[in-house]
Design an enzyme around this catalytic site. Structure first.
Site, PDB file in Angstrom:
ATOM      1  N   TRP A  63       1.300   2.389  -8.517  1.00 41.85           N
ATOM      2  CA  TRP A  63       1.601   3.719  -9.280  1.00 41.85           C
ATOM      3  C   TRP A  63       2.854   3.484  -9.906  1.00 41.85           C
ATOM      4  O   TRP A  63       3.114   3.905 -11.220  1.00 41.85           O
ATOM      5  CB  TRP A  63       1.578   4.762  -8.079  1.00 41.85           C
ATOM      6  CG  TRP A  63       1.555   6.272  -8.769  1.00 41.85           C
ATOM      7  CD1 TRP A  63       1.277   6.524  -9.982  1.00 41.85           C
ATOM      8  CD2 TRP A  63       1.662   7.315  -8.139  1.00 41.85           C
ATOM      9  NE1 TRP A  63       1.681   8.245 -10.287  1.00 41.85           N
ATOM     10  CE2 TRP A  63       1.543   8.506  -8.985  1.00 41.85           C
ATOM     11  CE3 TRP A  63       1.599   7.499  -6.754  1.00 41.85           C
ATOM     12  CZ2 TRP A  63       1.539   9.731  -8.360  1.00 41.85           C
ATOM     13  CZ3 TRP A  63       1.742   8.832  -6.106  1.00 41.85           C
ATOM     14  CH2 TRP A  63       1.629   9.838  -7.081  1.00 41.85           C
ATOM     15  N   HIS A  77       6.776  -7.652  -2.259  1.00 43.68           N
ATOM     16  CA  HIS A  77       6.758  -6.719  -0.928  1.00 43.68           C
ATOM     17  C   HIS A  77       7.815  -7.342   0.067  1.00 43.68           C
ATOM     18  O   HIS A  77       7.647  -7.041   1.237  1.00 43.68           O
ATOM     19  CB  HIS A  77       5.318  -6.911  -0.531  1.00 43.68           C
ATOM     20  CG  HIS A  77       4.152  -6.156  -1.141  1.00 43.68           C
ATOM     21  ND1 HIS A  77       4.309  -4.850  -1.668  1.00 43.68           N
ATOM     22  CD2 HIS A  77       2.913  -6.695  -1.611  1.00 43.68           C
ATOM     23  CE1 HIS A  77       3.298  -4.304  -2.180  1.00 43.68           C
ATOM     24  NE2 HIS A  77       2.424  -5.600  -2.342  1.00 43.68           N
ATOM     25  N   GLN A  84      -1.910   9.644 -13.723  1.00 40.75           N
ATOM     26  CA  GLN A  84      -2.648  10.389 -12.841  1.00 40.75           C
ATOM     27  C   GLN A  84      -3.534   9.336 -11.941  1.00 40.75           C
ATOM     28  O   GLN A  84      -4.152   8.491 -12.787  1.00 40.75           O
ATOM     29  CB  GLN A  84      -3.171  11.662 -13.335  1.00 40.75           C
ATOM     30  CG  GLN A  84      -2.337  12.810 -14.133  1.00 40.75           C
ATOM     31  CD  GLN A  84      -1.471  13.470 -12.854  1.00 40.75           C
ATOM     32  OE1 GLN A  84      -2.002  13.738 -11.856  1.00 40.75           O
ATOM     33  NE2 GLN A  84      -0.085  13.393 -12.930  1.00 40.75           N
ATOM     34  N   THR A 113       2.959   0.809  -4.905  1.00 40.61           N
ATOM     35  CA  THR A 113       3.523  -0.277  -5.683  1.00 40.61           C
ATOM     36  C   THR A 113       3.029   0.007  -7.298  1.00 40.61           C
ATOM     37  O   THR A 113       3.608  -0.101  -8.045  1.00 40.61           O
ATOM     38  CB  THR A 113       2.834  -1.629  -5.178  1.00 40.61           C
ATOM     39  OG1 THR A 113       2.943  -1.569  -3.749  1.00 40.61           O
ATOM     40  CG2 THR A 113       3.985  -2.573  -5.742  1.00 40.61           C
ATOM     41  N   LYS A 160       0.921  -1.237   0.057  1.00 40.32           N
ATOM     42  CA  LYS A 160       0.161  -0.113   0.045  1.00 40.32           C
ATOM     43  C   LYS A 160       0.998   1.257   0.051  1.00 40.32           C
ATOM     44  O   LYS A 160       0.344   2.234   0.189  1.00 40.32           O
ATOM     45  CB  LYS A 160      -1.030   0.027   1.053  1.00 40.32           C
ATOM     46  CG  LYS A 160      -1.893  -0.994   1.460  1.00 40.32           C
ATOM     47  CD  LYS A 160      -2.328  -1.882   0.139  1.00 40.32           C
ATOM     48  CE  LYS A 160      -3.594  -1.100  -0.546  1.00 40.32           C
ATOM     49  NZ  LYS A 160      -3.909  -1.626  -1.731  1.00 40.32           N
ATOM     50  N   ALA A 161       2.023   1.235  -0.390  1.00 37.10           N
ATOM     51  CA  ALA A 161       2.959   2.261  -0.198  1.00 37.10           C
ATOM     52  C   ALA A 161       3.039   3.219  -1.777  1.00 37.10           C
ATOM     53  O   ALA A 161       3.804   3.901  -1.662  1.00 37.10           O
ATOM     54  CB  ALA A 161       4.341   1.797  -0.039  1.00 37.10           C
ATOM     55  N   SER A 196      -4.474   3.063   4.392  1.00 36.55           N
ATOM     56  CA  SER A 196      -4.586   2.581   2.967  1.00 36.55           C
ATOM     57  C   SER A 196      -4.938   1.020   3.072  1.00 36.55           C
ATOM     58  O   SER A 196      -5.622   0.344   2.727  1.00 36.55           O
ATOM     59  CB  SER A 196      -3.570   2.836   2.068  1.00 36.55           C
ATOM     60  OG  SER A 196      -3.728   2.169   0.794  1.00 36.55           O
TER      61      SER A 196
HETATM   62  N1  LIG Z   1      -1.717   7.325  -9.597  1.00 37.97           N
HETATM   63  C1  LIG Z   1      -1.809   7.081  -8.300  1.00 37.97           C
HETATM   64  N2  LIG Z   1      -1.489   8.529  -7.597  1.00 37.97           N
HETATM   65  C2  LIG Z   1      -1.654   8.329  -6.373  1.00 37.97           C
HETATM   66  N3  LIG Z   1      -2.091   7.443  -5.510  1.00 37.97           N
HETATM   67  C3  LIG Z   1      -2.127   6.332  -6.025  1.00 37.97           C
HETATM   68  C4  LIG Z   1      -1.915   6.214  -7.426  1.00 37.97           C
HETATM   69  N4  LIG Z   1      -2.039   4.593  -7.858  1.00 37.97           N
HETATM   70  C5  LIG Z   1      -2.357   4.017  -6.822  1.00 37.97           C
HETATM   71  N5  LIG Z   1      -2.287   4.930  -5.520  1.00 37.97           N
HETATM   72  C6  LIG Z   1      -2.749   4.671  -4.322  1.00 37.97           C
HETATM   73  O1  LIG Z   1      -1.812   3.700  -3.940  1.00 37.97           O
HETATM   74  C7  LIG Z   1      -2.331   2.982  -2.764  1.00 37.97           C
HETATM   75  C8  LIG Z   1      -2.160   1.398  -3.164  1.00 37.97           C
HETATM   76  O2  LIG Z   1      -0.869   1.047  -2.737  1.00 37.97           O
HETATM   77  P1  LIG Z   1      -0.180  -0.156  -3.609  1.00 37.97           P
HETATM   78  O3  LIG Z   1      -0.355   0.269  -5.028  1.00 37.97           O
HETATM   79  O4  LIG Z   1       1.104  -0.260  -3.183  1.00 37.97           O
HETATM   80  O5  LIG Z   1      -1.066  -1.357  -3.120  1.00 37.97           O
HETATM   81  S1  LIG Z   1      -0.486  -2.969  -3.093  1.00 37.97           S
HETATM   82  O6  LIG Z   1       0.327  -3.036  -2.076  1.00 37.97           O
HETATM   83  O7  LIG Z   1       0.173  -3.422  -4.377  1.00 37.97           O
HETATM   84  O8  LIG Z   1      -2.054  -3.714  -3.021  1.00 37.97           O
HETATM   85  C9  LIG Z   1      -3.718   3.170  -2.916  1.00 37.97           C
HETATM   86  O9  LIG Z   1      -3.922   4.237  -1.837  1.00 37.97           O
HETATM   87  P2  LIG Z   1      -5.282   4.771  -1.022  1.00 37.97           P
HETATM   88  O10 LIG Z   1      -6.180   5.503  -1.945  1.00 37.97           O
HETATM   89  O11 LIG Z   1      -4.640   5.857   0.235  1.00 37.97           O
HETATM   90  O12 LIG Z   1      -5.816   3.380  -0.281  1.00 37.97           O
HETATM   91  C10 LIG Z   1      -3.978   3.818  -4.077  1.00 37.97           C
HETATM   92  O13 LIG Z   1      -5.152   4.779  -4.314  1.00 37.97           O
END
Ligand SMILES: Nc1ncnc2c1ncn2[C@@H]1O[C@H](COP(=O)(O)OS(=O)(=O)O)[C@@H](OP(=O)(O)O)[C@H]1O
Length: 259
Positions: free
Chosen positions: A50, A105, A226, A48, A45-46, A135
């Site tokens: 993105w 992870h 985005q 990944t 949830k950090a 998250s």
């Molecule tokens: N483009 C973009 N911009 C900003 N934030 C984004 C983006 N893509 C993914 N997210 C947010 O990242 C959170 C998901 O984290 P991970 O992708 O690491 O999840 S996982 O571990 O792979 O399941 C999750 O955060 P939260 O919305 O706070 O829950 C996603 O919304």
């Protein structure tokens, strides 16, 4: 898709894990990384997904036919071993490309030896603990492969005690950070920096990777990455993952700092 009842956490070599990420352990540890593979490492949830999408676009470019497939297929999850779907290793073995993007992870001490032997580039993304926790708390109810989440107070205590899948946030982040001090092939990024100025972070990332995309290409990557665009995009919003229940919560939830 019917999964067995939610898995329980157990202590695995000092780190809380579930069997979905340890049952394929020998194959994971014996995985043969290639010199040009790029590892994407994060605490869950950090950010990944993105960073995976950003790297995916830089790596494969805009016109690659592979972009018609889901990001989860293009960036396999190394240690994943969930019933009824291919393991991360099986997915990696099927990738046609010679230079792979590989998601993990795992805490740094669990990274398979071949990644160090091949001197692979690794990108580690960290997120502020409080947002990471929020998250994670919203994710576990909708991800049926995760342990029973419990209520907020219970979840918060578990997070602080490191009783989460992939262990204590602090150990994970500091473990990778310390490794980076002696290992030049690790690039650390912060979710908050990406929110603040994605263009700057993209430049730093490209410099680490030895890439020099055109201004148009960079603008295109930024636009497509985005939050709202990734949320709309069925190739990046994880809507194809059968063990996630989007009626409970979307995977692309808020994407904010300070939630
Ligand atoms: N483009 C973009 N911009 C900003 N934030 C984004 C983006 N893509 C993914 N997210 C947010 O990242 C959170 C998901 O984290 P991970 O992708 O690491 O999840 S996982 O571990 O792979 O399941 C999750 O955060 P939260 O919305 O706070 O829950 C996603 O919304």
């Amino acid at each position: 898709m019917e999964l067995p009842p939610r898995r329980k956490l157990f202590d695995f070599q000092g780190v809380s894990m579930t069997h979905y990420f340890t049952d394929n352990w020998d194959n994971v540890q014996n995985f043969q990384a290639r010199e040009n593979d790029i590892m994407i490492a994060t605490y869950p949830k950090a950010g990944t997904t993105w960073i995976s999408y950003i790297l995916d676009q830089l790596h494969y470019g805009p016109v690659a036919p592979k972009c018609q497939t889901s990001l989860v297929d293009r960036v396999p999850f190394l240690e994943m071993n969930i019933p009824q779907i291919p393991t991360g290793i099986e997915m990696l073995d099927k990738l046609a490309t010679s230079a792979r993007l590989i998601k993990t992870h795992l805490p740094v001490q669990f990274i398979p030896r071949s990644f160090w032997e091949q001197n692979c580039r690794m990108v580690y993304v960290a997120r502020n603990a409080k947002d990471n926790l929020v998250s994670y708390f919203n994710f576990d109810p909708m991800n049926l492969a995760q342990p029973e989440p419990g209520d907020w107070n219970h979840f918060l205590q578990r997070f602080m005690d490191g009783k989460m899948v992939f262990g204590l946030w602090y150990d994970h982040v500091t473990g990778w950070w310390e490794k980076k001090q002696t290992h030049s092939k690790i690039h650390c990024m912060f979710y908050e920096d990406m929110i603040e100025d994605l263009g700057r972070e993209l430049d730093r990332l490209c410099s680490f990777l030895g890439l020099s995309p055109s201004l148009e290409e960079k603008a295109r990557v930024i636009e497509k990455s985005q939050f709202d665009n990734m949320k709309k995009n069925s190739m990046t919003n994880h809507s194809s993952i059968a063990f996630m229940d989007f009626k409970i919560s979307p995977f692309m939830r808020k994407g904010k700092v300070g939630d």
